[in-house]
Design an enzyme around this catalytic site. Structure first.
Site, mmCIF file in Angstrom:
data_model
loop_
_atom_site.group_PDB
_atom_site.id
_atom_site.type_symbol
_atom_site.label_atom_id
_atom_site.label_comp_id
_atom_site.label_asym_id
_atom_site.label_seq_id
_atom_site.Cartn_x
_atom_site.Cartn_y
_atom_site.Cartn_z
ATOM 1 N N ALA A 120 -9.256 21.445 -6.642
ATOM 2 C CA ALA A 120 -8.787 20.634 -7.685
ATOM 3 C C ALA A 120 -7.492 19.176 -7.190
ATOM 4 O O ALA A 120 -7.160 18.587 -7.147
ATOM 5 C CB ALA A 120 -9.034 20.668 -8.670
ATOM 6 N N ASP B 164 -21.281 20.634 4.452
ATOM 7 C CA ASP B 164 -21.796 21.108 5.256
ATOM 8 C C ASP B 164 -22.067 19.978 6.542
ATOM 9 O O ASP B 164 -22.572 20.730 7.638
ATOM 10 C CB ASP B 164 -23.391 22.645 4.432
ATOM 11 C CG ASP B 164 -22.960 23.074 3.633
ATOM 12 O OD1 ASP B 164 -21.943 23.879 3.686
ATOM 13 O OD2 ASP B 164 -23.632 22.887 2.434
ATOM 14 N N VAL C 259 -19.719 21.142 -8.172
ATOM 15 C CA VAL C 259 -19.019 22.210 -6.555
ATOM 16 C C VAL C 259 -19.356 23.584 -6.803
ATOM 17 O O VAL C 259 -19.608 24.424 -5.669
ATOM 18 C CB VAL C 259 -17.782 21.789 -6.294
ATOM 19 C CG1 VAL C 259 -17.097 22.295 -4.634
ATOM 20 C CG2 VAL C 259 -17.614 19.862 -5.709
ATOM 21 N N GLY C 260 -18.995 24.355 -8.162
ATOM 22 C CA GLY C 260 -18.757 25.581 -8.318
ATOM 23 C C GLY C 260 -19.716 26.055 -7.693
ATOM 24 O O GLY C 260 -21.469 25.617 -8.359
ATOM 25 N N GLY D 69 -12.051 23.706 -13.470
ATOM 26 C CA GLY D 69 -11.526 24.381 -12.188
ATOM 27 C C GLY D 69 -10.220 23.100 -11.927
ATOM 28 O O GLY D 69 -9.635 23.414 -10.305
ATOM 29 N N ALA D 70 -9.808 22.697 -12.536
ATOM 30 C CA ALA D 70 -8.189 21.691 -12.246
ATOM 31 C C ALA D 70 -7.312 22.653 -11.865
ATOM 32 O O ALA D 70 -6.232 21.852 -11.157
ATOM 33 C CB ALA D 70 -8.140 20.737 -13.132
ATOM 34 N N GLY E 279 -7.095 25.184 -10.183
ATOM 35 C CA GLY E 279 -7.760 25.964 -8.756
ATOM 36 C C GLY E 279 -6.975 25.152 -7.660
ATOM 37 O O GLY E 279 -6.957 23.965 -7.350
ATOM 38 N N GLN F 206 -21.062 23.776 -20.422
ATOM 39 C CA GLN F 206 -20.686 22.286 -20.071
ATOM 40 C C GLN F 206 -21.567 21.808 -20.215
ATOM 41 O O GLN F 206 -21.390 20.027 -20.139
ATOM 42 C CB GLN F 206 -20.288 22.503 -18.541
ATOM 43 C CG GLN F 206 -19.113 23.327 -18.205
ATOM 44 C CD GLN F 206 -18.385 23.360 -17.222
ATOM 45 O OE1 GLN F 206 -18.538 22.385 -16.200
ATOM 46 N NE2 GLN F 206 -17.069 24.048 -17.325
ATOM 47 N N HIS G 269 -27.022 25.223 -1.083
ATOM 48 C CA HIS G 269 -26.199 25.494 -0.095
ATOM 49 C C HIS G 269 -24.992 26.857 -0.370
ATOM 50 O O HIS G 269 -25.104 27.630 -0.756
ATOM 51 C CB HIS G 269 -24.678 24.836 -1.503
ATOM 52 C CG HIS G 269 -23.409 25.214 -0.387
ATOM 53 N ND1 HIS G 269 -23.002 24.650 0.321
ATOM 54 C CD2 HIS G 269 -22.474 26.157 -1.464
ATOM 55 C CE1 HIS G 269 -21.954 25.784 0.789
ATOM 56 N NE2 HIS G 269 -21.488 25.925 -0.649
ATOM 57 N N ARG H 245 -19.772 19.564 7.628
ATOM 58 C CA ARG H 245 -19.405 20.645 9.143
ATOM 59 C C ARG H 245 -19.969 20.595 10.188
ATOM 60 O O ARG H 245 -20.166 20.695 11.531
ATOM 61 C CB ARG H 245 -19.681 21.844 8.692
ATOM 62 C CG ARG H 245 -18.412 22.216 7.646
ATOM 63 C CD ARG H 245 -18.897 23.710 6.676
ATOM 64 N NE ARG H 245 -17.742 24.255 5.814
ATOM 65 C CZ ARG H 245 -17.950 24.639 4.993
ATOM 66 N NH1 ARG H 245 -19.411 25.211 4.979
ATOM 67 N NH2 ARG H 245 -16.896 25.619 4.688
#
Ligand code: NAX
Length: 331
Positions: A17, A159, A129-130, A11-12, A14, A112, A187, A162
Site C-alpha cells: 500500500a 507475474d 492482491v492478498g 492493508g493500507a 502495509g 470483507q 498466483h 515479470r
C-alpha cells in the site's frame, strides 16, 4: 473535472500500500482527470501507523486527492466504493503451514465480501492482491452475492510483468516490444507463464517469440521456473517480499480494467467459465482484453500437450484450494 470516486485500499498500513497509494492518488490508475476519495482499511493495532500514512498523503499535496478516510471498520471502508484493492492479509509466520495461512486469510475475505455486499456500489471493481489471491477473490465473491461475480478478480499481473521483462532481457529488447505473454492459473508456484503466443518487435517487424528465442528447453524450463520463483528470489535478496513491483502491477491491472486495453492482452484471475478445459467456478488467470469496464477471455488459442499438463496442474490446485476454503468458511 469529474466527481470524485471512492476507492478503498485494505492493508493500507502495509508495504505494498505504501507504494500503491501514491499511484492511485496521483492519477496513474484512474486517469489525470479523475479525483479520488481514498478509504484506507487496516486492523485496529495499525491505526497509529496508518495515521502517519495519512500525514504523508497530505504532504504530497496531490490535486486529485479529494479526501482520505482511515478506518478499522470494514463497513465504513467499503461504503459506496467504485474500486477496491484488497491487499491486506495475514503474513505467513514461521512454522505456519500453507493450510493455516489459507484458513486465516479466507476468513478475512469472507468478512470483507459480506461488508461489500451490504455497502459497496453494485458495480464495484475488486482486485484481490492478498494471498492466496485467487481463492480469496472467489470467497469474497461468494459472500457478496448482490455484486456480479465478474467484478471480482485476482492479481497475476506481477507475474505477467515479470515474464515480459524476462523475455525482453533474453532478446535484448525494450520491455514494451514484447507482447502477448500469458500467465495461466493460480498466483502460486503452479502458475504457467506461457510464451508460446508471445510476439516481439525485432528490427521493426513482429516475430513469434518461440522462433526468435529458438530454445524450447529454455521456454519450458528456465523461463517458467524463473517467473514462478521470482517472488522467492526477491525475498531472499531484500528480506522482504515484492512491494514496489506488486503495487505497480496492481495499478496496471485496475487501470487496464477501468480504461481498457485496446488489443493488448493482459492476464487477470477471473471466475472461470470452463474456457480452455479449466475447472469452472474457480478464479483462474486467463489472457483477457478489457473494454468499457468489462473483461473478456481471449478465445481460440491452441494449447499443446505441455500447456495442457501445466493448465491441468494449476487448475487442480485451485479446485483443491476452493474445497478447503469453502470448508473453512462453513463455521
Ligand atoms: P504487509 O504485511 O506489509 O501489509 C499487510 C497489511 O495488511 C498490514 O498492515 C496488516 O495489518 C493488514 N491487514 C491484516 N489483516 C487485515 C484485515 N483483516 N483487514 C485489513 N488489513 C489487514 O504485506 P504486503 O507486503 O503489503 O503484502 C500484502 C499481501 O500481498 C500479502 O498477502 C502478500 O502475500 C500479497 N502479495 C501478493 C502478490 C500477488 O501477485 N498477488 C505479490 C506481492 C505480495 O506477496
Amino acid at each position: 473535472m469529474a466527481a470524485p470516486i471512492k476507492v478503498v485500499v485494505t492493508g493500507a498500513a502495509g508495504q505494498i500500500a505504501y507504494s500503491l497509494l501514491y499511484q492511485i492518488a496521483s492519477g496513474s490508475v484512474f486517469g489525470p482527470d479523475q479525483p479520488v476519495y481514498l478509504h484506507l482499511l487496516d486492523i485496529a493495532p495499525m491505526m497509529g501507523v496508518l495515521e502517519g500514512v495519512v500525514m504523508e498523503l497530505a504532504d504530497c499535496a496531490l490535486p486529485l486527492l479529494a479526501g482520505v478516510l482511515p478506518t478499522a471498520n470494514p463497513e465504513e471502508a467499503f461504503k459506496d466504493v467504485a474500486a477496491a484493492f484488497l491487499v491486506g492479509a495475514m503474513p505467513r509466520k514461521e512454522g505456519m503451514e500453507r493450510k493455516d495461512l489459507l484458513a486465516a486469510n479466507v476468513r478475512i475475505f469472507k468478512e470483507q465480501g459480506q461488508a461489500m455486499d451490504k455497502v459497496a456500489r453494485k458495480d464495484v471493481k475488486v482486485l484481490v492482491v492478498g494471498n492466496p489471491a485467487n481463492t480469496n477473490a472467489l470467497i469474497c465473491s461468494k459472500y457478496a452475492p448482490s455484486i456480479p461475480k465478474e467484478n471480482f478478480t485476482a492479481m497475476t499481473r506481477l507475474d505477467q510483468n515479470r515474464a515480459q521483462s524476462q523475455l525482453a532481457a533474453k532478446l535484448g529488447l525494450p520491455v514494451q516490444d514484447v507482447k502477448r505473454v500469458i500467465i495461466w492459473g493460480n498466483h502460486s508456484s503452479t502458475q504457467f507463464p506461457d510464451a508460446s503466443n508471445a510476439v516481439a518487435k525485432i528490427g521493426g517487424v513482429e516475430k513469434p517469440v518461440p522462433a526468435a528465442i529458438n530454445d524450447n528447453e529454455y521456454l519450458r524450463s528456465t523461463f517458467v521456473t524463473t517467473v514462478q520463483k521470482r517472488g522467492a528470489a526477491v525475498i531472499a535478496a531484500r528480506k522482504m517480499s515484492s512491494a514496489l513491483s506488486a503495487a505497480k502491477a496492481a495499478s496496471d491491472h485496475m487501470k487496464d480494467w477501468f480504461l481498457g486495453t485496446g488489443d493488448r492482452w493482459v492476464s487477470m484471475g477471473v471466475v472461470s467459465d470452463g474456457s480452455y478445459g479449466t475447472p469452472r467456478d474457480v478464479v483462474f488467470s486467463f489472457p483477457v482484453t478489457c473494454s468499457n469496464g468489462v473483461w473478456k477471455i481471449v478465445e481460440g488459442l491452441t494449447i499443446d500437450d505441455f500447456g495442457r499438463q501445466m493448465l491441468d496442474a494449476t487448475g487442480k490446485e485451485l479446485a483443491e484450494e476452493k474445497a478447503e476454503a469453502l470448508e473453512v468458511c462453513k463455521d
